[in-house]
Design a protein around this motif. Structure first.
Motif, short mmCIF file in Angstrom:
data_model
loop_
_atom_site.label_atom_id
_atom_site.label_comp_id
_atom_site.label_asym_id
_atom_site.label_seq_id
_atom_site.Cartn_x
_atom_site.Cartn_y
_atom_site.Cartn_z
N GLY A 316 0.78 -1.23 0.00
CA GLY A 316 0.00 0.00 0.00
C GLY A 316 0.81 1.27 0.00
N GLY A 317 2.11 1.19 -0.24
CA GLY A 317 2.93 2.39 -0.35
C GLY A 317 2.60 3.16 -1.63
N ALA A 318 2.74 4.48 -1.56
CA ALA A 318 2.36 5.32 -2.70
C ALA A 318 3.16 4.99 -3.95
CB ALA A 318 2.53 6.79 -2.33
N GLY A 319 4.48 4.77 -3.80
CA GLY A 319 5.31 4.51 -4.96
C GLY A 319 4.91 3.24 -5.69
N GLY A 320 4.64 2.17 -4.95
CA GLY A 320 4.24 0.92 -5.59
C GLY A 320 2.89 1.05 -6.28
N ILE A 321 1.95 1.74 -5.66
CA ILE A 321 0.63 1.93 -6.25
C ILE A 321 0.73 2.68 -7.58
CG2 ILE A 321 -1.57 3.14 -6.00
CD1 ILE A 321 -1.47 2.43 -3.02
N LEU A 322 1.48 3.80 -7.58
CA LEU A 322 1.58 4.59 -8.81
C LEU A 322 2.36 3.83 -9.89
CD1 LEU A 322 2.18 8.19 -7.42
CD2 LEU A 322 0.06 7.19 -8.31
N ALA A 323 3.38 3.07 -9.49
CA ALA A 323 4.13 2.29 -10.48
C ALA A 323 3.23 1.24 -11.13
CB ALA A 323 5.34 1.63 -9.82
N ALA A 324 2.38 0.59 -10.33
CA ALA A 324 1.47 -0.41 -10.90
C ALA A 324 0.44 0.23 -11.81
CB ALA A 324 0.79 -1.18 -9.76
N LEU A 325 -0.12 1.39 -11.39
CA LEU A 325 -1.11 2.06 -12.23
C LEU A 325 -0.48 2.55 -13.54
CD1 LEU A 325 -3.21 4.08 -9.63
CD2 LEU A 325 -3.83 1.96 -10.83
N ALA A 326 0.78 2.96 -13.48
CA ALA A 326 1.46 3.40 -14.70
C ALA A 326 1.60 2.25 -15.70
CB ALA A 326 2.84 3.97 -14.37
N VAL A 334 -2.11 -4.74 1.00
CA VAL A 334 -2.17 -5.22 2.38
C VAL A 334 -1.51 -4.16 3.25
CG1 VAL A 334 -1.71 -7.14 3.96
CG2 VAL A 334 -1.99 -7.58 1.50
N PRO A 335 -2.22 -3.11 3.65
CA PRO A 335 -1.59 -1.97 4.35
C PRO A 335 -0.98 -2.37 5.68
CG PRO A 335 -3.81 -1.42 3.56
CD PRO A 335 -3.65 -2.89 3.41
#
Length: 413
Positions: A316-326, A334-335
């Motif tokens: 749930g980290g911001a960097g991983g979320i944005l990388a996946a959406l990109a 799993v926060p």
């Protein structure tokens, strides 16, 4: 133009600044990155000039207090001294701001670009009369603190001779898709998200042959530093592999040995020897204990690890979320920390993600939720729409040009 970038010493916060800092240098501007001593090596490895301000703060120790509780954890202790997160932010601001003021003056900076939680940035900019631009790395969770932040900064600003400080800056650079971001009252410069998570070698390429769905698992950088016993990426990868998925497990070199520690998914931790709560089990060749359909990649850019995958599983980290959406991937999150819950909640609101709690997690939960993300059309479609929106945004090079245009008018204002 001389652009001073600043963040406190936490690598993932630096990583969000790197694309714009590099774009400013490529445009011919002078750039320097100012942080506490503990970040110097990471700044230099990003091929950026480094300046040290302040002293290191026990960030990992403070963040450890924020970990979401697991079964058997004692009730959190409240000490009556105000919100814990605010105290952490102010600890960094107190140590960094005096040196940052001196650096801005000595280096004659024209612009300060600061990480969204590095409050030394707007205070030092206010003291020196330099325009302040806020760089967001994820969902703007500090919008929820708008009523208290100015008062929290006032004693420090008054002591250094500044008037009222706007902690949100004059303009915010924002890489987060509109439907995922929290709205605010500040001016925004949208920017395309370019993932960066450390020095990059030759790109890793996934195997060409595919016979089943492929899942990327990554647990970021924070949790392994804060509490190694809660680094459950290896166990999650094994559970998904045993459920029939191909798995790409992305870890750093520092996390590789933690794969030998196989925490219980239900409790979220391994059972260490007495007195060694913060140490993993003994060193051994961890990959050998994983199923053969888990491919471990070490210090590989996350965007490469995600390539040719179908689902992303992360903390749930911001960097991983944005990388996946990109990459247009649906996500299972799993926060582990409150900010992870905040970022994950906003991702769920877009339809591109689902969330499982860290407590009580089972292999069956993982299998069923990943299967649902693959079989239901909605998460993939939502992720694809967000990917398209992100790709259409201005590149960091364009934002660097916009900052050049904004600086004179901001300085006059």
């Amino acid at each position: 133009m001389r652009v001073l970038f600043t963040t406190w010493a936490w690598p993932s916060h630096l990583y969000a600044l790197v694309p714009l800092a590099r774009a400013c240098r490529a445009a011919g501007h002078e750039v320097i990155v100012a942080s506490e001593p503990g970040l110097t090596r990471d700044v230099l490895r990003a091929d950026l000039p480094s300046a040290v301000v302040g002293t290191d703060v026990d960030t990992a120790g403070m963040v450890h207090e924020f970990l979401l509780p697991l079964p058997g954890d004692p009730a959190p202790v409240r000490d009556g001294k105000g919100p814990r997160v605010l105290r952490m932010l102010m600890a960094h601001a107190e140590t960094m701001t005096p040196g940052l003021v001196e650096l801005i003056r000595d280096w004659r900076a024209d612009l300060v670009v600061y990480d969204q939680v590095t409050l030394a940035g707007p205070v030092a900019a206010a003291v020196t009369g330099v325009p302040a631009v806020r760089q967001l790395y994820g969902v703007d969770l500090l919008q929820r603190a708008r009523a208290v932040l100015p008062d929290a900064l006032a004693p420090l600003a008054d002591r250094l001779g500044a008037g009222p400080v706007d902690p949100y800056g004059t303009v915010s650079v924002d890489p987060v898709p509109t439907g995922m971001q929290l709205p605010g009252e500040h001016r925004v410069l949208q920017m395309r998200h370019l993932p960066y998570n450390g020095p990059e070698a030759a790109p890793w390429r996934p195997p060409a042959t595919r016979g089943r769905p492929r899942v990327c698992v990554s647990w970021g950088h924070t949790i392994a530093k804060v509490d190694p016993s809660r680094f459950v990426a290896g166990r999650i990868a094994a559970a998904l592999a045993e459920a029939g998925f191909d798995v790409v497990l992305a870890v750093s070199a520092a996390q590789r040995d933690l794969l030998a520690a196989r925490p219980d998914l239900r409790t979220g931790r391994w059972d260490p020897p007495a007195g060694r709560r913060d140490q993993p089990p003994g060193r051994r060749e961890a990959e050998g204990s994983l199923p053969e359909n888990v491919r471990v990649v070490v210090d590989t850019p996350l965007r490469d690890a995600l390539r040719d995958c179908d689902v992303f599983v992360g903390h749930g980290g911001a960097g991983g979320i944005l990388a996946a959406l990109a990459q247009g991937l649906p996500m299972l999150l799993v926060p582990q920390l409150p900010d992870h819950a905040g970022h994950s909640g906003r991702a769920v609101a877009t339809g591109a993600a689902s969330v499982l709690g860290a407590a009580g997690l089972t292999p069956e939960d993982l299998r069923d939720e990943v299967t649902r993300l693959l079989d239901a059309p909605e998460p993939g479609l939502a992720a694809a729409e967000l990917c398209e929106e992100m790709a259409a945004r201005p590149a960091p090079a364009e934002v660097a040009g916009a900052l050049t245009e904004l600086t004179p008018s901001l300085a006059r204002g």
